[in-house]
Design an enzyme around this catalytic site. Structure first.
Site, PDB file in Angstrom:
ATOM      1  CB  THR A 198      -1.609   5.004   2.947  1.00 50.13           C
ATOM      2  OG1 THR A 198      -1.789   4.130   4.051  1.00 50.13           O
ATOM      3  CG2 THR A 198      -0.237   5.595   3.054  1.00 50.13           C
ATOM      4  CE  LYS A 225       0.600   1.453   4.369  1.00 51.11           C
ATOM      5  NZ  LYS A 225       0.945   2.802   4.840  1.00 51.11           N
TER       6      LYS A 225
END
Ligand SMILES: NC(=O)C1=CN([C@@H]2O[C@H](COP(=O)(O)OP(=O)(O)OC[C@H]3O[C@@H](n4cnc5c(N)ncnc54)[C@H](O)[C@@H]3O)[C@@H](O)[C@H]2O)C=CC1
Ligand SMILES: O=C(CO)COP(=O)(O)O
Length: 329
Positions: free
Chosen positions: A249, A192
């Site tokens: 994120t 990620k």
């Protein structure tokens, strides 16, 4: 059962280590927080704060800062909270002080360059007498330190150990779900960060919220393909440590990885300098591992090419938009 983990050693006094030390104290644990910088540790003990890494946060009374790794001998469990690429060296330094069977929970998000090993595999080599585990999920250090509600996953191969550790470290504001899918949890956290750089580039280039959402969805498809190729369970990848952390994120410049992408997208180079952006270090090893198993990861590849200077932002965006249209799944 949680009494087994009454004392916790936190190794690494950066933003995340400091926040986790406070979270463990909030959960009623006795905590020692180790940092390599003696001056910083002395200042932390004196001022009960860590302004360099986590400004505005008061260190909980039950957290004892130390610059001596040997002081962590006898702790019931260890959280290893240094950057991914430093984890091997620090774990090796820690190893002589650990009793056999001590759980060491890596809290770093990355894949080791050079060896292509996941974080618990690095622990297995550097600290062979310890039992590796991992903690990961959508959780900014500042949020956890402030006691805002967060939920993360703690995985260990032994489900009983994962549950006991989650029980010991969790509180009403810091919720820990437990899992036995160690590989799935470490893949989500590593991948990620790379995709968040791409999301930041989309933001920096002002490509619009629609493009941002498409990036998250197609990035998640890459994360799923990579995870399946490396043995992750689908439920883990769609859970907190995979999709959950990807959404967090990719959504805000509070993320250092997103902020780095934002800066690249605005043609301002690799800013902010000096801030840890794990995705920039993981991109090349992630892409190489994907290639090795025939996994298509065009977004991660584009990020890697930009970071390596082989592609500029316009070329990277152009190459993604020029891909042939295909079935979604
Ligand atoms: N900050 C956050 O919100 C979160 C961070 N993480 C992960 O936690 C890990 C650590 O990140 P942060 O604490 O935020 O970084 P940071 O930059 O705030 O702190 C890193 C700490 O590690 C220490 N360190 C660096 N190299 C070292 C070495 N070779 N030996 C010993 N100590 C060393 C530094 O002195 C510093 O205290 C990263 O993998 C990150 O992805 C995970 C979840 C949340
Ligand atoms: O991992 C994180 C939140 O879950 C922190 O993200 P950054 O490292 O991008 O700041």
């Amino acid at each position: 059962m949680s009494a087994r983990y009454a004392s916790i050693g936190v190794v690494g006094a950066g933003a995340w280590g400091t926040a986790l030390a406070n979270a463990c104290a909030r959960a009623g644990r006795e905590v020692m927080l180790w940092g390599r910088d003696r001056d910083l540790i002395a200042a932390m003990a004196r001022t009960r704060s860590n302004p360099a890494h986590l400004p505005g946060v008061v260190l909980a009374d039950d957290v004892r800062p130390t610059a001596d790794l040997a002081a962590l001998a006898g702790m019931d469990a260890i959280l290893l909270v240094v950057p991914a690429q430093a984890s091997r060296a620090v774990a090796a330094e820690l190893a002589p002080h650990l009793a056999a069977g001590t759980p060491v929970v890596t809290c770093a998000k990355g894949i080791e360059r050079g060896t292509s090993l996941f974080m618990t595999q690095v622990l297995g080599e550097a600290c062979p007498q310890a039992v590796p585990a991992i903690l990961s999920g959508p959780s900014f250090a500042a949020d956890v330190a402030a006691g805002l509600p967060t939920a993360v996953t703690l995985a260990a191969r032994d489900p009983g150990m994962a549950e006991a550790l989650a029980t010991a470290l969790g509180s009403s504001s810091f919720r820990l779900y437990h899992s036995a899918d160690v590989r799935g949890v470490e893949i989500g956290g590593a991948a990620k960060n790379v995709l968040a750089i791409a999301a930041g580039i989309v933001g920096g280039r002002k490509l619009g919220a629609s493009a941002g959402a498409a990036l998250i969805a197609r990035g998640f498809a890459e994360l799923m393909r990579f995870g399946k190729a490396y043995g992750a369970r689908a439920e883990t990848l769609t859970g907190l440590s995979g999709l959950g952390d990807l959404i967090l994120t990719c959504s805000t410049a509070q993320s250092r990885n997103y902020a780095l992408g934002l800066s690249l997208g605005q043609d301002e180079g690799l800013h902010p300098p000096g801030k840890l952006a794990e995705g920039a270090l993981t991109a090349s090893v992630l892409v190489a591992m994907a290639q090795a198993r025939g996994v298509d990861m065009p977004i991660a590849r584009a990020v890697e090419a930009v970071l390596a200077g082989r592609s500029d932002i316009e070329q990277a965006i152009g190459s993604l938009l020029a891909r042939p249209q295909k079935a979604e799944a």
